[in-house]
Design an enzyme around this catalytic site. Structure first.
Site, PDB file in Angstrom:
ATOM      1  N   ASP A 164    -105.205 -14.080 -55.636  1.00  0.00           N
ATOM      2  CA  ASP A 164    -103.451 -13.781 -56.527  1.00  0.00           C
ATOM      3  C   ASP A 164    -104.955 -12.479 -57.717  1.00  0.00           C
ATOM      4  O   ASP A 164    -105.626 -12.883 -58.176  1.00  0.00           O
ATOM      5  CB  ASP A 164    -102.943 -14.839 -57.508  1.00  0.00           C
ATOM      6  CG  ASP A 164    -101.769 -14.290 -57.876  1.00  0.00           C
ATOM      7  OD1 ASP A 164    -101.163 -13.240 -57.313  1.00  0.00           O
ATOM      8  OD2 ASP A 164    -101.315 -15.498 -58.302  1.00  0.00           O
TER       9      ASP A 164
ATOM     10  N   ASN B 164     -92.560 -13.588 -50.505  1.00  0.00           N
ATOM     11  CA  ASN B 164     -93.560 -11.844 -50.762  1.00  0.00           C
ATOM     12  C   ASN B 164     -92.617 -11.174 -50.169  1.00  0.00           C
ATOM     13  O   ASN B 164     -92.362  -9.650 -50.896  1.00  0.00           O
ATOM     14  CB  ASN B 164     -94.874 -11.846 -50.683  1.00  0.00           C
ATOM     15  CG  ASN B 164     -95.892 -12.242 -51.689  1.00  0.00           C
ATOM     16  OD1 ASN B 164     -96.816 -13.043 -50.273  1.00  0.00           O
ATOM     17  ND2 ASN B 164     -95.768 -12.650 -52.125  1.00  0.00           N
TER      18      ASN B 164
END
Ligand code: IPE
Ligand code: IPE
Ligand code: MG
Length: 249
Positions: A22, A70
């Site tokens: 991330d 996502n």
């Protein structure tokens, strides 16, 4: 050998490391770049960490590359990520083969664009006999979806009379997940200072050691991996027991 690596006990390595990669967007933003540049640098970081993991003797590395959530990002970003997946797969084949790394996937790969599915199939096929490490990409992956599908699969077996509801064990469910053939992760790393799991391997990380670092994913490298493994080796995995029981084993 780096000074950190020299401190790692090769006999007590995590067998399986999972990573939530991330911070690509923030890395780019900090530098005044487009988010896409952050993702490109994220691929470079993955190459470094995957080869370093294989060198270290890790057998399974499972990385969160694209979550089921996502898909809700702006269409242009989703397209960028899918394009990057396609271009990286063909480019990285050589690195995978040279390092004896086998590529696998978990997640609803059938939801990816056809081109990405084809490239994946190709690299999976070409690296099929590699043995040093399994690199698994979690793509269109969501843990709740995975568990729900697993339950559906078991329910169908019960409906057909192949399995009795009362006989369902943890092992049945574990075998109905994408990760059926892998050991559970021993260590879960998340970069970019977030302390959440974001729907990743919920069942499989029941007893994983969690390691959070402020480093943004494109800045995470071999030394950071060694730091995380050292941290892991300094923990005591008690599995519900008390410390003294472990010492007498
Ligand atoms: C991780 O970086 C990559 C993916 C989720 C695909 P992000 O894109 O989430 O980066 P941040 O969190 O916005 O910094
Ligand atoms: C998790 O990162 C998914 C991947 C790294 C692929 P996100 O950036 O999507 O997670 P949240 O939304 O901040 O929890
Ligand atoms: Mg993020």
């Amino acid at each position: 050998m780096g000074t950190l690596q020299a401190q790692i006990d090769p006999h007590r390595l995590p067998r399986h490391i999972a990573i939530i990669m991330d911070g690509n967007g923030r890395w780019a933003k900090n530098k005044g770049y487009l988010r896409a540049i952050g993702h490109e640098n994220g691929v470079d970081a993955l190459r470094k960490v995957a080869t370093a993991s294989a060198r270290l003797g890790i057998h399974y590395l499972t990385v969160y590359a694209f979550s089921s959530e996502n898909w809700n990002r702006p269409k242009s970003e989703v397209n960028t990520l899918m394009g990057l997946l396609v271009s990286s797969l063909s480019k990285e084949l050589k690195t995978l083969l040279e390092n004896d790394i086998r590529l696998r996937t978990i997640g609803k790969v059938e939801n990816l664009p056809a081109r990405a599915q084809r490239e994946l199939q190709e690299v999976i096929e070409r690296t099929r006999d590699c043995q040093r490490m399994d690199l698994t990409l979690a793509l269109s992956y969501g843990s709740k979806e995975e568990i729900t599908e697993g339950v559906r699969h078991l329910a169908a077996q019960v409906e057909k009379g192949q399995l009795k509801a009362a006989n369902i064990t943890q092992e049945h469910l574990a075998q109905a997940l994408y990760t059926a053939s892998m050991p559970d992760p021993d260590l879960l790393i998340r970069t970019s200072n977030e302390r959440r799991i974001s729907n990743y391997l919920l069942w499989q990380i029941a007893y994983a050691e969690l390691y959070f670092t402020p480093k943004l994913w494109p800045d995470f490298g071999e030394e950071d991996l060694h730091q995380a493994v050292l941290d892991y080796q300094n923990r005591e995995r008690r599995y519900g027991k008390i410390s003294e029981q472990l010492k007498s084993q």
